[in-house]
Structure formats: C-alpha cells, structure tokens
Design an enzyme around this catalytic site. Structure first.
Site, short mmCIF file in Angstrom:
data_model
loop_
_atom_site.label_atom_id
_atom_site.label_comp_id
_atom_site.label_asym_id
_atom_site.label_seq_id
_atom_site.Cartn_x
_atom_site.Cartn_y
_atom_site.Cartn_z
N ASP A 56 0.79 -1.30 -0.05
CA ASP A 56 -0.18 0.02 0.09
C ASP A 56 0.75 1.12 -0.05
O ASP A 56 0.17 2.36 0.01
CB ASP A 56 -0.83 0.07 1.18
N HIS B 240 29.61 0.13 -4.36
CA HIS B 240 28.34 0.63 -4.08
C HIS B 240 27.52 0.45 -2.60
O HIS B 240 26.48 0.08 -2.49
CB HIS B 240 27.24 -0.33 -5.11
N ASP C 269 29.65 10.15 -2.32
CA ASP C 269 29.14 10.07 -3.81
C ASP C 269 27.84 10.49 -3.57
O ASP C 269 26.96 9.34 -3.49
CB ASP C 269 29.53 8.84 -4.34
N ASP D 98 26.15 14.49 -10.43
CA ASP D 98 27.08 12.87 -9.85
C ASP D 98 28.24 13.58 -9.26
O ASP D 98 28.97 13.56 -10.17
CB ASP D 98 26.78 12.14 -11.04
N HIS E 218 36.62 0.44 -11.85
CA HIS E 218 35.55 0.75 -12.72
C HIS E 218 35.95 1.92 -13.85
O HIS E 218 37.06 2.11 -13.94
CB HIS E 218 34.49 1.69 -11.73
N HIS F 284 30.65 8.13 -17.22
CA HIS F 284 29.39 7.95 -18.12
C HIS F 284 28.77 9.08 -18.60
O HIS F 284 29.02 10.38 -18.14
CB HIS F 284 28.56 7.11 -17.25
N HIS G 177 23.07 7.96 -15.07
CA HIS G 177 23.74 6.94 -16.10
C HIS G 177 22.81 7.24 -17.21
O HIS G 177 22.07 6.31 -17.47
CB HIS G 177 23.97 5.49 -15.51
N GLU H 29 35.42 10.21 -13.18
CA GLU H 29 35.59 9.78 -11.78
C GLU H 29 36.76 8.75 -11.48
O GLU H 29 36.10 7.56 -11.07
CB GLU H 29 34.21 9.34 -11.36
N TYR I 132 41.39 2.27 -4.89
CA TYR I 132 40.87 1.20 -3.73
C TYR I 132 41.64 0.57 -3.13
O TYR I 132 42.26 -0.58 -3.84
CB TYR I 132 39.63 0.99 -4.35
N ARG J 155 37.84 8.43 -4.47
CA ARG J 155 37.46 8.74 -5.94
C ARG J 155 37.23 10.28 -5.84
O ARG J 155 36.74 10.75 -4.82
CB ARG J 155 36.19 7.80 -6.08
N GLU K 64 34.94 12.90 -8.20
CA GLU K 64 33.96 12.90 -9.61
C GLU K 64 33.64 14.16 -9.75
O GLU K 64 32.95 14.87 -9.08
CB GLU K 64 33.02 11.95 -9.37
N1 GLY Z 1 27.18 7.97 -8.43
C1 GLY Z 1 27.13 6.94 -9.16
C2 GLY Z 1 28.22 6.88 -10.37
O1 GLY Z 1 29.28 7.77 -10.07
O2 GLY Z 1 28.20 6.37 -11.26
MN MN Z 2 29.17 8.78 -11.78
MN MN Z 3 28.67 9.20 -8.58
#
Ligand code: GLY
Ligand code: MN
Ligand code: MN
Length: 434
Positions: free
Chosen positions: A35, A238, A255, A266, A345, A349, A356, A380, A384, A402, A404
């Site tokens: 609900d 993540h 992030d 982002d 990674h 993107h 994304h 980015e 790590y 990171r 970004e």
């Molecule tokens: N926040 C997701 C990425 O950096 O792709």
């Molecule tokens: Mn990103």
């Molecule tokens: Mn990000």
C-alpha cells in the site's frame, strides 16, 4: 525547461523518424511495500519529449508525408485522486499547458489506438518495455493486419529509445542550465558535509546534512542513492549502508548528488574526517587528483570515450607504480590487467536526465562516438586499497579515493560544471577546518 524546449525535442524526433507512429509511455508507479509507493519518477524518455510528470499517460507522434501530429493521453482529474494524492492536471490543464495538438482521456486510448495505427507501416516503441499500453498497440496492429480493406499494415517495429537517446546525448543550453542548477545545490551539500564532519559521527548523519541542503534548496530528490563511506567502506564501490561510525584519521568518500527538474548531478569528494590529510592519504589523493585533472584536460570534440578510458587506465597504472603498489613495465601490467584490482571501474559515463544517461556510446554501426559540444560526462577516477589487501604497503591499506566531476564538452574543449566544489588538498582542508 518550458514547453518550447519539449516541443523542440519532439520536432527533432519527428525529423529523424520515417513516416509512421511513435508511442512513448509514462513510467509505472513502483510499490515500496504494501500500500505504499516510492515517490513517482517519470520515464526520462517520456519526460524529454513531453515535460509531463504524471503517471498513466501516453504520448503519440504521428508522421505522414503531409503532416505531423502529437497526441497526449492523460488521466483526467478526479475527486478521489485529488483527495488522496492531490489534483491532476487533467485534460483541460494538459491542453492549456502542453503544446501538443490533441489531448485525450487515457480511457480513450484502447478505442483510438487501432484507428491511429491504421494505414501506417512503421511503429516506433520502446522494444524492451513491458508497458501494457505498448502491448495493446501491438495487439491492435496485429488485428489490423487481418482486417479487410486496409492497404498498408505495420510491418516494422523500431526501437524508439535509440533515436530519443541519440538526441538526449547533446544537451541544449536549457538542459545545461538544469544540470548546473542541480550541481550548484550539490556543491553546497558537499561543502556542508566537509564543514560538519566530525570523528564519532555516523555516516548517515553526514548524509542527513546533505539531504537537508538538497531539500532546503527545493531539490526534492537525490539523483541516486547516496554513498557515504568512511574508511575501508570506500572500497565497497556501491556502499549504501551509510551506518558506520566515522573514525578519526580515516577518510570519508561521499558520492551523493541531487536531481533538479529530473536532471541529475553526480559528484564524489573524498576528504579527511578530522580535516587533515595524513601523509599516506595525501600521496594517494594527489595521484588520483592528477589523473582526474589530466583526463579532464584531454576532453574536446573529436575525442572518444574509449580513448579516454585507456588514457585514464595508463595514468592510474603509472600512479600505482609510483606508489610502489605495482612494479614492472606499464604495458605489461596493463595487458595483465594488474591495475584493475585497484582501479576497477570506468572513467565516467554520460549524465543527463538519468545519472547514468542511457545514451549510446557507439553509432549505428558500432563505431565509438566522438565527443561533440553539448555532451555531458562524469570523470571519476578512483584508487581502492582494502584493509585486508596485503599486496598494498600497510600505510595505504584502508584508503579508498574517488574524485568525480561533471564535464560539458564545448566547441573549444570542455567546461567543468562542478569546478566550484573544493577539490585540491588545500581547498578541502580549508573547507574542513574545524
Ligand atoms: N553515483 C554513481 C556513479 O558515480 O556512477
Ligand atoms: Mn558517476
Ligand atoms: Mn557518482
């Protein structure tokens, strides 16, 4: 964005379509638990063409040799919905707000769709959507096929998302303004997190201070689930638990970013919880920052993302050699993908209506697309080093970094849309000063 912007998007799509009918549907509401629903978020392709943010709606574009026509099907306003969920724009409201040719009650869709498809050959839909409205259109096309007296039938169903997303790849000035607005609020939120952060706080408390800035500035939605990762948690790419204690002497990787009028930002920043980088943290940070700056500087029209990816991997591999984490010939290390363990990674993107952005990276024949002015991409890089990774010198273990930013490709090169956010060691330590 105003109606002219959405009209412009439809006009561009119609120009690229063959004669035929295109059907784009709104996103379905999503149940969170019994609900209760998640806050409604429109399908980005539908929003791009319509500007309409209500559910259970369908946009139809029709192109013939003589003319084009755009129809919008919406839920009428009704007292029950108004009582529980608020007023809908309704048919009259949609007619006066949106510059489409005709607006109908969504209840009319089933009755009208066979007539709208009649005598057309091409049907454009999202081939991979399970929208009941699209299933209904396909059933209508099927039954028209066996109806006597019809000369032309739907005999090609084309994925419309590719056409729309090619358009979405190049942002208009107005779209850049929306993205920039999101970034401006996100910048303030990252700065607030740097100012507020203290050892002993929990990760969610930093998240809360950012959420306050988002909401207090009218950005009612995050662009994605925030990552607030203290210490070794930064090495879980993540990580969204955001529950641990922030420890003196650790870094925190954030992030997190907001959305503005459905356009994303982002941003990632990594900073010392106690406000001062240790020597080991600074060494790694400067390496990642150097890679990020060099990759950004390489952006200009004509450059391809594949090349940028390779370039960033070379730079990260060099950084790993400099830090004494990898040893040997760079090319040999890269062939063996040794660097991937610490830099797993991609470099970035597309970003736009989706964080994304699902815009293509290759053209119709699979060739990598070259950058053009108006494209927006994140850059980015990260390194790590897990606490339990004995291949890394002890002083670097537990560090995850990171950085970004959101980069607009311009005619002459690039513009870093998020350049206002503290990023050098000095800027960050100043912002964090307790
Ligand atoms: N926040 C997701 C990425 O950096 O792709
Ligand atoms: Mn990103
Ligand atoms: Mn990000």
């Amino acid at each position: 964005m105003n109606e002219t912007n959405f009209l412009d998007h439809r006009r561009k799509l119609l120009e690229r379509m063959e004669e035929g009918v295109a059907i784009v549907t709104s996103a379905p509401p999503q149940t969170r638990s019994n609900d209760t629903e998640y806050a409604y978020r429109q399908n980005s392709d539908f929003y791009y063409l319509s500007g309409f943010t209500e559910d259970n709606s369908v946009l139809i574009l029709i192109k013939t040799s003589e003319s084009t026509k755009v129809l919008l099907f919406v839920e009428p306003d009704n007292a029950e919905h108004a009582l529980w969920n608020g007023a809908r724009l309704g048919i009259e409201g949609a007619k006066s707000t949106f510059r489409v040719d005709e607006v109908y009650d969504i209840a009319e869709y089933s009755r009208m769709i066979p007539e709208l498809l009649r005598e057309h050959i091409h049907l454009y839909i999202d081939l991979y959507s399970d929208s009941p409205h699209l299933s209904e259109a396909k059933r209508a096309a099927h039954s028209l096929h066996s109806t006597r007296g019809i000369k032309r039938h739907i005999r090609s169903i084309i994925d419309i998302t590719y056409l729309i997303r090619r358009l979405r790849l190049i942002k208009s000035d107005k779209e850049i303004q929306e993205i920039t607005h999101a970034i401006t609020i996100t910048a303030e939120a990252h700065h607030e997190a740097m100012r507020t952060c203290r050892a002993g706080m929990r990760e969610f408390q930093l998240q809360a201070c950012m959420s306050y800035v988002f909401l207090n500035n009218g950005a009612v939605s995050e662009a994605y689930g925030a990552i607030v990762a203290g210490g070794n948690n930064a090495n879980t790419l993540h990580y969204i638990d955001n529950r641990d204690e922030l420890k003196d002497g650790d870094l925190v990787l954030i992030d997190a970013a907001c959305e503005w009028n459905l356009y994303a930002s982002d941003i990632t920043r990594t900073f010392p919880i106690n406000g001062k980088f240790s020597n080991a943290q600074r060494e790694v940070y400067e390496k990642v920052l150097n890679v990020q700056l060099r990759v950004i500087e390489a952006i200009k029209p004509g450059v391809k993302r594949d090349w940028l990816q390779k370039y960033s991997e070379e730079l990260l591999c060099d950084a790993l050699i400099d830090l004494g984490i990898l040893s040997g010939e760079r090319n040999v290390l890269m062939d063996a993908k040794e660097h991937k363990k610490y830099a797993p990674h991609g470099i970035g993107h597309w970003m736009g209506l989706d964080v994304h952005d699902p815009c293509p990276y290759v053209d119709e024949v699979g060739e990598a697309l070259a950058f053009e002015a108006g494209m927006v991409m994140t850059i980015e890089p990260g390194l790590y080093f897990r606490t339990d990774d004995e291949s890394v010198p002890e002083r670097y273990r537990g560090i995850g970094i990171r950085i970004e930013d959101n980069i607009l490709v311009t005619e002459s090169g690039y513009e870093n849309l998020s350049s206002m956010i503290a990023k050098t060691v000095e800027e960050i330590e100043k912002m964090c000063r307790k």
